[in-house]
Every structure is written in C-alpha cells, then in structure tokens.
Design an enzyme around this catalytic site. Structure first.
Site, PDB file in Angstrom:
ATOM      1  N   GLU A 133       1.401  -1.457  -0.058  1.00 61.89           N
ATOM      2  CA  GLU A 133      -0.044  -0.287   0.124  1.00 61.89           C
ATOM      3  C   GLU A 133       1.246   1.147  -0.597  1.00 61.89           C
ATOM      4  OE1 GLU A 133      -3.709  -1.904   2.600  1.00 61.89           O
ATOM      5  OE2 GLU A 133      -2.557  -1.006   3.755  1.00 61.89           O
ATOM      6  N   GLU A 184      -7.520   2.647  -1.831  1.00 62.87           N
ATOM      7  CA  GLU A 184      -6.950   1.773  -0.333  1.00 62.87           C
ATOM      8  C   GLU A 184      -8.130   2.144   0.284  1.00 62.87           C
ATOM      9  OE1 GLU A 184      -6.016  -1.806   0.449  1.00 62.87           O
ATOM     10  OE2 GLU A 184      -6.623  -0.539   1.926  1.00 62.87           O
ATOM     11  N   GLU A 331      -1.906 -15.268   5.181  1.00 70.33           N
ATOM     12  CA  GLU A 331      -1.815 -13.506   4.961  1.00 70.33           C
ATOM     13  C   GLU A 331      -0.832 -13.541   6.311  1.00 70.33           C
ATOM     14  OE1 GLU A 331      -3.908  -9.799   3.864  1.00 70.33           O
ATOM     15  OE2 GLU A 331      -4.848 -10.850   5.477  1.00 70.33           O
ATOM     16  N   ARG A 333       0.023 -10.167   8.810  1.00 69.33           N
ATOM     17  CA  ARG A 333      -0.753  -9.008   8.094  1.00 69.33           C
ATOM     18  C   ARG A 333       0.127  -7.812   8.547  1.00 69.33           C
ATOM     19  NH1 ARG A 333      -5.716  -8.587   6.013  1.00 69.33           N
ATOM     20  NH2 ARG A 333      -6.061  -6.810   8.193  1.00 69.33           N
TER      21      ARG A 333
END
Ligand SMILES: Nc1ncnc2c1ncn2[C@@H]1O[C@H](COP(=O)(O)OP(=O)(O)OP(=O)(O)O)[C@@H](O)[C@H]1O
Ligand SMILES: [Mg+2]
Length: 442
Positions: A133, A184, A331, A333
């Site tokens: 991101e 996002e 995943e 995170r």
C-alpha cells in the site's frame, strides 16, 4: 566459466535493441535500492566476472579497510527500463561477492538465498504475494491528500486512476504481473497487487515496484510514499504478505481431508511464525514510524494470533475456494511496505520452517475480535502482543537466536547497531506532541 544461455540472451538483446547503458541494481541492508551504470562494452566482462565497486559507502556493507566488493549481475533479471525512452537503458539485479568470489554476508539477496536453499533442502519452494500500500501526496513539503476517496472508490473521487494505470503498464513492461489495482481505505491511499511468485523474484519485484511507483508519481509532478504511517488518524500503509510452500507443483499447505483444508505443514508453519513474531518484527517493521501503524483500530495487527478470515488477527487464513487448491495460503499482516523485502521474506521463512521442523503445535484459533478482549482475557488465552515501539523490537531481535541465524552475524549486528542509533536520535527529539501538550501547562 562457460557462459549461460541467459547471459547469451542478454548480450544478444543488448546488441539487437541498441542498448547503450545497463544499470546494475542491488540493495543495502536497510532496503534502499543502489545502482551504478555500465556501458554495453563492459557487459560481457561484467556477466563473466562482475563489476568492482566501493562497498564502504553502502549502508551495512563494509568498513573502509575491506571495501572492495564485486557486483555479479543476475542475467535472469534482465529487463529494459520502460520509462527511459530517449536512450534505451536496461537493468539487472546483482549478487554481491567479495573479491575472492565468496558471497558477501552483508548482501540481503544472499541472506534470502540462504533461507531459500534451506527450504529447498526440505523439498519446498517458498511463494509470496505481498500487498504493498502507498500514499500519493501533492509533494514532500506539502503532504496533502490528492483525493478523499475510500476502499475501492471509483472516479470522480479517485483521481489516481491514470497514475495507477501507467504504473501497471511499466510493471508489466518489466515482466512483473499485476493481479488487480484499487483505491485503499484511507484518502489518497492505493494498492497494486502483484501475482504471487517465488520469494527471490518477488523480493526483486518489490524493489522495482517501489521505484516504479515513485517514478510515475514524479512524472505526474506528485509524490508517492511507502512511509508506514504518514498521517495520524487514518490507516497506515502495510505489506500484507501472503505465503505458501510448494513441493514441486503441489501446494504443500493444502490438505483436502482437513477441516480447514490446511495441511500439517501449513499449521506448523503458522505456529513457527507466531512463536517468533515479536522477535522478527524489527525486520518486517524497521522504522520508528512503523509502530505508529501497529496500533489498535486501523486493520493493522497488534496481537500475536491466527484466524480464518478474521482481519484483526496477525496471521489470517483466507477463505478456501473449492477447485483453487493452489491458492491455499496464509497472510502475515504486520509487515509494512518500508521493510527490506529480502530480509523480511528470509526471517518469515526461517520462522515458518522452524515451526515445520520442530512440529510446533498450532494454538487455538482466535475467532472473535481480539481488540474487544480485555488484557486479562488475552493473557488467559495466551495471546501476546507485537513490540510496542522500535526499542522493544530491537531488544527482542537482539536476543533472538532464530533472527541472528536467519540474518547472519554481519547483518544482525549491523541492523541492531543502526536501529539503536535511530531510536536514540528519536528519543532525543522534542516532538510537536510534547510542545502542544506540555508547554501550555507546565
Ligand atoms: N499459493 C499462494 N501463495 C502465496 N501467495 C498467493 C497464493 N495464492 C494467491 N496468492 C497471492 O495472495 C495475494 C492475495 O491478495 P488479495 O488482495 O486478494 O488479498 P486480501 O488479503 O484478501 O485483500 P485485502 O487485504 O486488500 O482485503 C495476491 O498477491 C495473490 O497473488
Ligand atoms: Mg490483505
């Protein structure tokens, strides 16, 4: 040494496309891309013997008295740089060796290669899919949002469509496959998802991705940043990292007979990650600012636990889709997009493999919203926290055997020393927060 087919392909392509300059890319210990340019005349020699350079001015590399280093271009990473159109320029990632040809312990690419070799000895290939991101701002001096858009918002709120489109074009021109692109959660925050691949290729691609995003922003006269938490009160920029182990073409994380379709390898891998999570956080979250993102309330993990689907867990197991066995993955995170991807992938793999080899038991799934649990409940459930700040992370990483072995003494010692200096510099600052809060009353 016989020339490889890949080297032949590189020499032929440079000749045929009239490429005059080749940028040799490598990464310092903190994850900054370094480069120097050679002319096409030098290429044959560089591919055969590498190119010497002074390692003493590279973060974490070497002291002045042993500064001769050699960059060996990896011909499999040869790509033409799409934004250099006036005179075609190509690039190759390099492995850094000492003058006697021994891989350099301070080279992050070598640190990752060592862990991947260990996985290969166990019959595994490590695949990763990171979600990086980032924010677009008007400029560094004026970090104003360019839009007030939110998750998956469509124009006119989302002004960045053209920026993202050109970024995808450049990435694909460099052979980096993109899965999807979207706005996002925070204003002016975006994500471009790369298709997962083997960890070494992906670490190279993450370096190219960060450079490309910034290059395109510059072309449009704006600024792009992977700073983990540039603005208080809105989501920070993470790098959720999806991962799996394959045995040949078979996803070793999948088990059709298991209630969660997760194999023993997957469960013990998760257990290893959870066991070492606090200790390896210095590598996945290496800046003072990284810990401003790891606070409750912004989708970033704070507590060490796993769960299916639940986005408040540190390790999330995405929903299994029938017929999509190859997509079985986990995943992780907590990483942020300002980490050194070679070192981050290396320590995450080392922790997972430690769980697999020691057959660590997977703790119970944390099904409810961990943030709503009381401290006492979390303690009772054995749920630990990630480091609160950089100092905590330094202390944990310094005494972790796994992190030291995964990074090697050279990188481990350098990172601890460098991060202690960063923390000391931060500690010495008198921040706007202190002035605002204390000056009027004390
Ligand atoms: N077997 C696999 N091993 C590793 N990565 C994989 C595997 N299968 C898919 N992936 C990768 O996982 C990533 C999934 O990204 P996606 O954005 O869908 O995740 P998400 O966490 O559900 O999204 P978000 O966090 O934005 O809500 C992609 O990069 C994809 O390539
Ligand atoms: Mg995600």
């Amino acid at each position: 040494m016989a020339r490889t087919d890949e080297a032949d392909y590189v020499l032929r392509t440079v000749e045929e496309r009239g490429i005059r300059f080749i940028r040799l890319w490598f990464t310092d210990v903190l994850g900054f891309l370094k480069a120097f340019t050679i002319t096409s005349q030098e290429l044959e020699g560089a591919l055969a013997e590498g190119m010497g350079f002074d390692g003493s001015s590279i973060e974490g590399f070497s002291r002045i008295q042993e500064s001769d280093m050699v960059a060996i271009p990896d011909p499999s990473t040869f790509q033409v740089i799409p934004w250099r159109t006036e005179l075609p320029v190509a690039r190759m990632f390099c492995d850094v060796v000492t003058p006697d040809g021994v891989p350099f312990d301070g080279d992050p690419r070598w640190v990752l290669k060592r862990q991947l070799a260990r996985a290969a000895d166990l019959g595994y290939t490590f695949y990763v899919g990171p979600e990086l991101e980032f924010f677009y701002f008007r400029s560094v001096e004026d970090p104003a949002f360019l839009d007030q858009g939110g998750y998956f918002d469509e124009t006119p709120l989302d002004v960045a469509t053209d920026y993202r489109k050109r970024t995808v074009q450049y990435l694909e021109a460099m052979g980096i496959p993109v899965e999807y692109v979207h706005h996002e959660v925070a204003p002016s925050q975006h994500e471009i998802d790369l298709r997962y691949t083997d960890a070494l290729t992906m670490a190279d691609d993450v370096m190219a991705y960060r450079l490309t995003v910034k290059e395109v922003a510059q072309e449009f006269g704006i600024y792009a940043t992977f700073m983990p938490k540039p603005v208080a009160g809105v989501n920070g920029s993470g790098m959720h990292t999806h991962m799996s182990l394959f045995e040949g073409d078979r996803n070793a994380f999948f088990d059709a007979t298991d209630e969660y379709h997760l194999s023993k390898t997957a469960k013990t891998f998760i257990a290893g990650l959870l066991e070492h999570a606090p200790d390896l956080t210095l590598v996945t979250n290496q800046w003072v600012n990284s810990y401003k993102r790891l606070v409750p309330g912004y989708e970033a993990p704070v507590y060490v636990c796993w769960a299916r689907r639940n986005r408040s867990a540190l390790v999330r197991v995405p929903q299994y889709k029938p017929g999509k066995e190859e997509a079985t993955r986990i995943e992780y995170r907590s990483p942020d997009a300002a980490c050194n991807p070679y070192l981050a992938f290396a320590v995450m793999l080392a922790a997972g493999l430690d769980g697999v080899e020691r057959e660590l038991e997977l703790p119970p799934e944390a099904s409810n919203n961990i943030y709503e649990m009381s401290d006492a409940d979390r303690r009772a459930a054995g749920i630990r926290s990630l480091p609160e700040d950089l100092h905590d992370a330094i202390v944990l990483a310094e005494r972790s055997d796994l992190v030291r072995r995964a990074l090697g003494d050279h990188v481990h010692e350098y990172l601890i020393r460098n991060k202690r200096a960063e923390w000391d510099a931060f500690k010495a600052e008198v921040t706007p927060f202190e002035l605002r809060r204390y000056l009027p009353i004390l």
